[in-house]
Motif scaffolding. Structure first.
Motif, PDB file in Angstrom:
ATOM      1  N   TYR A 137      15.009  48.384  66.889  1.00  0.00           N
ATOM      2  CA  TYR A 137      14.230  47.700  67.924  1.00  0.00           C
ATOM      3  C   TYR A 137      12.766  48.136  67.885  1.00  0.00           C
ATOM      4  O   TYR A 137      11.848  47.303  67.850  1.00  0.00           O
ATOM      5  CB  TYR A 137      14.849  48.011  69.289  1.00  0.00           C
ATOM      6  CG  TYR A 137      14.277  47.246  70.457  1.00  0.00           C
ATOM      7  CD1 TYR A 137      14.881  46.076  70.905  1.00  0.00           C
ATOM      8  CD2 TYR A 137      13.153  47.699  71.132  1.00  0.00           C
ATOM      9  CE1 TYR A 137      14.377  45.373  71.992  1.00  0.00           C
ATOM     10  CE2 TYR A 137      12.629  47.007  72.212  1.00  0.00           C
ATOM     11  CZ  TYR A 137      13.252  45.848  72.640  1.00  0.00           C
ATOM     12  OH  TYR A 137      12.739  45.157  73.716  1.00  0.00           O
ATOM     13  N   LYS A 165      20.010  43.621  64.279  1.00  0.00           N
ATOM     14  CA  LYS A 165      19.792  42.920  65.558  1.00  0.00           C
ATOM     15  C   LYS A 165      18.673  43.602  66.339  1.00  0.00           C
ATOM     16  O   LYS A 165      17.854  42.941  66.991  1.00  0.00           O
ATOM     17  CB  LYS A 165      21.073  42.885  66.387  1.00  0.00           C
ATOM     18  CG  LYS A 165      20.941  42.028  67.650  1.00  0.00           C
ATOM     19  CD  LYS A 165      22.264  41.933  68.400  1.00  0.00           C
ATOM     20  CE  LYS A 165      22.187  40.903  69.528  1.00  0.00           C
ATOM     21  NZ  LYS A 165      21.084  41.126  70.470  1.00  0.00           N
ATOM     22  N   ASP A 169      15.384  41.737  67.750  1.00  0.00           N
ATOM     23  CA  ASP A 169      15.116  41.733  69.191  1.00  0.00           C
ATOM     24  C   ASP A 169      13.791  42.416  69.524  1.00  0.00           C
ATOM     25  O   ASP A 169      13.022  41.941  70.368  1.00  0.00           O
ATOM     26  CB  ASP A 169      16.250  42.430  69.946  1.00  0.00           C
ATOM     27  CG  ASP A 169      17.542  41.611  69.945  1.00  0.00           C
ATOM     28  OD1 ASP A 169      17.499  40.437  69.525  1.00  0.00           O
ATOM     29  OD2 ASP A 169      18.584  42.148  70.368  1.00  0.00           O
ATOM     30  N   LYS A 172      10.857  40.151  68.467  1.00  0.00           N
ATOM     31  CA  LYS A 172      10.683  39.020  69.381  1.00  0.00           C
ATOM     32  C   LYS A 172      10.171  39.475  70.748  1.00  0.00           C
ATOM     33  O   LYS A 172       9.478  38.718  71.435  1.00  0.00           O
ATOM     34  CB  LYS A 172      12.016  38.276  69.539  1.00  0.00           C
ATOM     35  CG  LYS A 172      12.493  37.578  68.275  1.00  0.00           C
ATOM     36  CD  LYS A 172      11.555  36.453  67.859  1.00  0.00           C
ATOM     37  CE  LYS A 172      12.066  35.701  66.643  1.00  0.00           C
ATOM     38  NZ  LYS A 172      11.158  34.600  66.246  1.00  0.00           N
ATOM     39  N   LYS A 173      10.527  40.713  71.132  1.00  0.00           N
ATOM     40  CA  LYS A 173      10.005  41.248  72.387  1.00  0.00           C
ATOM     41  C   LYS A 173       8.488  41.412  72.295  1.00  0.00           C
ATOM     42  O   LYS A 173       7.756  41.106  73.239  1.00  0.00           O
ATOM     43  CB  LYS A 173      10.669  42.598  72.690  1.00  0.00           C
ATOM     44  CG  LYS A 173      10.037  43.378  73.824  1.00  0.00           C
ATOM     45  CD  LYS A 173      10.134  42.644  75.145  1.00  0.00           C
ATOM     46  CE  LYS A 173       9.407  43.402  76.244  1.00  0.00           C
ATOM     47  NZ  LYS A 173       9.388  42.642  77.516  1.00  0.00           N
ATOM     48  N   LYS A 176       6.998  36.739  70.518  1.00  0.00           N
ATOM     49  CA  LYS A 176       8.086  35.744  70.506  1.00  0.00           C
ATOM     50  C   LYS A 176       7.926  34.713  69.402  1.00  0.00           C
ATOM     51  O   LYS A 176       8.896  34.028  69.039  1.00  0.00           O
ATOM     52  CB  LYS A 176       8.186  35.042  71.860  1.00  0.00           C
ATOM     53  CG  LYS A 176       6.962  34.260  72.275  1.00  0.00           C
ATOM     54  CD  LYS A 176       7.154  33.660  73.663  1.00  0.00           C
ATOM     55  CE  LYS A 176       5.911  32.916  74.140  1.00  0.00           C
ATOM     56  NZ  LYS A 176       5.553  31.773  73.278  1.00  0.00           N
ATOM     57  N   SER A 316      14.445  43.490  77.963  1.00  0.00           N
ATOM     58  CA  SER A 316      14.966  42.239  77.398  1.00  0.00           C
ATOM     59  C   SER A 316      16.113  42.495  76.432  1.00  0.00           C
ATOM     60  O   SER A 316      16.238  41.848  75.405  1.00  0.00           O
ATOM     61  CB  SER A 316      13.852  41.459  76.681  1.00  0.00           C
ATOM     62  OG  SER A 316      12.804  41.189  77.564  1.00  0.00           O
ATOM     63  N   SER A 317      16.965  43.458  76.760  1.00  0.00           N
ATOM     64  CA  SER A 317      18.072  43.797  75.880  1.00  0.00           C
ATOM     65  C   SER A 317      19.291  44.147  76.702  1.00  0.00           C
ATOM     66  O   SER A 317      19.204  44.759  77.762  1.00  0.00           O
ATOM     67  CB  SER A 317      17.706  44.982  74.992  1.00  0.00           C
ATOM     68  OG  SER A 317      18.843  45.514  74.376  1.00  0.00           O
TER      69      SER A 317
END
Length: 322
Positions: A137, A165, A169, A172-173, A176, A316-317
């Motif tokens: 992340y 993943k 994620d 995109k955090k 976006k 956001s996870s």
């Protein structure tokens, strides 16, 4: 006569106090390490060897290691030798050892078998797993933040890696609109295929790449350096490969984990089964940042890591501590 009567009692008391003051050395007798390739690869194998040396230094026990342990036959033969030497804690430095150890464990109930990223099923087997979603992340956040082409990539070893993943994620955090491309080597060590996949990524316009395989990440980073592109280091702090190439690294502190596991075992507190370790255990961290990465972003990530350590949650996870 009175003095003679008290001597045996005093001796017993002395022995009891001595034992109670040194509980850490009571369980470990000798320690063995099996590695699939070599301890001198400067990445994964070397980390295992350093962990073994840490145990030797801290607990004052004899340690042994064997390289090239890449088959069930060789592992079985080496475990037999270790057992004859009095080893009662064996580390198999890879996920392949979990299956081997599950077969061998019933024959050696006095040995605790420890492997990585596998499925430990016996009462004297343990599998150590890095919770690598979060490291992916924060690596993804950094890649997205620094990309100039708005296209980043990851060269993963296998599809099951949680950091995949996490990388998506996190990217995109941070942005976006960033495009994220994942390619799979299907192996930890296939350098030739990893370089081919890198060529595909760069031709597609990718300018930051996360090579998430310890056997091929160094040659991938060297190739990125030659192209003037960026990398996120993996497993080790790889800033020494190029301060203007390696933006940061997602570091797994394997030697520290070895020491932590040995300490638990020495106190009779090492659980069987599958154990998970994360940032809050002190065995995962971000590495040194390149001077190209602005301080404000570095602080932002550091603050998020502090929050994650306390709460187990990422913005956001839905990922939480197990």
């Amino acid at each position: 006569m009175l003095i003679k009567k008290w001597i045996p009692i005093l001796l017993v008391l002395f022995l009891l106090v001595s034992c109670s003051q040194d509980p850490e050395k009571g369980k470990i007798k000798k320690v063995g390490l099996l590695v699939p390739e070599t301890v001198s690869d400067q990445v994964w194998g070397t980390k295992g060897y350093k962990g073994l040396l840490n145990i030797q230094s801290k607990f004052g026990v004899e340690v042994y290691y064997k390289e090239g342990m890449d088959s069930e036959y060789l592992v079985e033969k080496s475990v037999k030798v270790f057992h004859q030497k009095g080893v009662n804690l064996i580390f198999g430095h890879g996920n392949e050892y979990a299956a081997y150890f599950d077969k061998l464990a019933p024959k050696y109930p006095d040995i605790q078998f420890v492997s990585f990223n596998g499925d430990a099923k016996r009462k004297n087997t343990t599998s150590l797993n890095f919770k690598s979603y979060a490291m992916g992340y924060f690596g993804g956040m950094t890649a997205a933040h620094m990309s100039k082409s708005n296209h980043i990539g990851m060269i993963a070893a296998f599809e099951w890696q949680p950091e995949i993943k996490g990388f998506i994620d996190g990217a995109k955090k941070e942005n976006k609109d960033v495009k994220v491309t994942i390619k799979y080597v299907g192996n930890w060590d296939n350098r030739e295929k990893a370089i081919r996949l890198l060529d595909e990524l760069t031709k597609e316009g990718t300018d930051v790449v996360y090579p998430a395989g310890d056997g091929y990440n160094i040659p991938v980073i060297e190739e990125l350096k030659s192209k003037g592109l960026y990398a996120i280091g993996y497993v080790s702090d790889q800033s020494d490969l190029g301060e203007t190439t390696v933006l940061t690294s997602t570091v797994q502190h394997v030697p520290k984990l070895y020491e932590l596991v040995a300490e638990k075992f020495s106190k009779g507190k090492l659980d069987s089964g599958n154990l998970y370790f994360d940032f809050n255990d002190g065995v995962i961290s971000m590495g040194k940042y390149s001077s190209l990465v602005d301080k404000a972003f570095q602080k932002k990530v550091a603050d998020m890591i502090d929050t994650y350590k306390k709460t187990g949650k990422l913005q956001s996870s839905d990922q939480t501590k197990e």
